[in-house]
Write a protein that holds these residues in place. Structure first.
Motif, short mmCIF file in Angstrom:
data_model
loop_
_atom_site.label_atom_id
_atom_site.label_comp_id
_atom_site.label_asym_id
_atom_site.label_seq_id
_atom_site.Cartn_x
_atom_site.Cartn_y
_atom_site.Cartn_z
N ARG A 81 0.82 -1.15 0.06
CA ARG A 81 0.05 0.02 0.05
C ARG A 81 0.95 1.21 0.12
NH1 ARG A 81 -5.27 -0.48 2.09
NH2 ARG A 81 -5.08 1.67 2.56
N LEU A 82 0.29 2.39 -0.44
CA LEU A 82 1.00 3.49 -0.45
C LEU A 82 1.15 4.20 1.01
CD1 LEU A 82 2.18 5.87 -2.08
CD2 LEU A 82 -0.29 6.66 -2.44
N THR A 109 -1.27 15.38 -0.81
CA THR A 109 -0.55 14.22 -0.33
C THR A 109 -1.52 13.65 0.46
OG1 THR A 109 1.65 15.26 -0.38
CG2 THR A 109 1.22 13.51 1.27
N LYS A 110 -2.52 14.50 1.27
CA LYS A 110 -3.39 13.97 2.27
C LYS A 110 -4.40 13.17 1.42
CE LYS A 110 -6.89 15.16 5.78
NZ LYS A 110 -7.52 16.18 6.23
N ALA A 114 -4.87 8.77 1.37
CA ALA A 114 -6.34 8.32 1.77
C ALA A 114 -6.82 7.45 0.65
CB ALA A 114 -7.25 9.53 2.06
N ALA A 115 -6.61 7.76 -0.47
CA ALA A 115 -7.12 7.06 -1.89
C ALA A 115 -6.25 5.99 -2.16
CB ALA A 115 -7.22 8.10 -3.02
N ALA A 118 -3.53 7.48 -7.65
CA ALA A 118 -3.54 8.80 -8.15
C ALA A 118 -4.87 9.33 -8.54
CB ALA A 118 -2.58 8.79 -9.42
N HIS A 119 -5.93 8.59 -8.22
CA HIS A 119 -7.22 9.02 -8.62
C HIS A 119 -7.77 10.26 -7.59
CE1 HIS A 119 -7.37 6.40 -11.80
NE2 HIS A 119 -6.75 5.39 -11.14
N ILE A 120 -7.04 11.30 -7.75
CA ILE A 120 -7.49 12.37 -6.54
C ILE A 120 -8.07 13.54 -7.34
CG2 ILE A 120 -6.03 11.40 -4.92
CD1 ILE A 120 -3.86 13.48 -5.59
N ASP A 121 -8.77 14.42 -6.54
CA ASP A 121 -9.29 15.82 -7.02
C ASP A 121 -8.06 16.74 -7.14
OD1 ASP A 121 -11.79 14.78 -7.73
OD2 ASP A 121 -12.32 15.35 -5.59
#
Length: 146
Positions: A81-82, A109-110, A114-115, A118-121
């Motif tokens: 996991r990351l 980074t937060k 959590a995700a 790289a599928h982040i807003d």
């Protein structure tokens, strides 16, 4: 009258041509990350070599040139996991670049932690920095085979 018409037409054509130009840096950031031959992994321990389970260790993402400067991250994988993201390079040309980076990068980074991918807003007001961060993060995850 003819001279005024010609001058107006030439001015309009010039403005259209100027607006259609794209910066060269944008083309570089759209290139896909290097293949496994260019991968940089450091401190990897004996994880599985299959694509499903990444090896534990530290993986450096590609440096992505954005409109305001380069963005590069390094990730740490632990237990498949990351577990950590460290920003190696961020836009810092002037005070405004540093200000934007100081509020956007911790949020990114937060969200990434959590995700777990790289599928982040993107962060509002830091679109270019966010896109560079996400691209560099994805290249590091690709190198870790996530």
């Amino acid at each position: 009258m003819r001279r005024a018409l010609f001058t107006t037409s030439a001015t309009i054509a010039g403005v259209v041509l100027l607006l259609s130009l794209k910066p060269h840096q944008q083309e570089d950031s759209a290139t896909p990350p290097p293949t496994a031959g260019g991968a940089t992994s450091r401190g990897t321990s004996g994880g599985t070599s299959g694509g499903a389970n990444p090896a534990d260790g530290t993986y450096r993402g590609q440096s992505v040139d954005t409109r305001y400067g380069p963005v590069q991250v390094e990730i740490t994988m632990s237990g498949g996991r990351l577990s950590a993201v460290r920003v190696l390079r961020s836009p810092s040309e002037n005070g405004r670049d540093r200000e934007i980076a100081s509020f956007a990068l911790p949020q990114l980074t937060k969200e990434a932690l959590a995700a777990g991918d790289a599928h982040i807003d993107a962060v509002s007001g830091a679109t270019y920095t966010s896109e560079g961060y996400i691209t560099s993060l994805q290249s590091a995850l690709d190198r870790a085979r996530v």
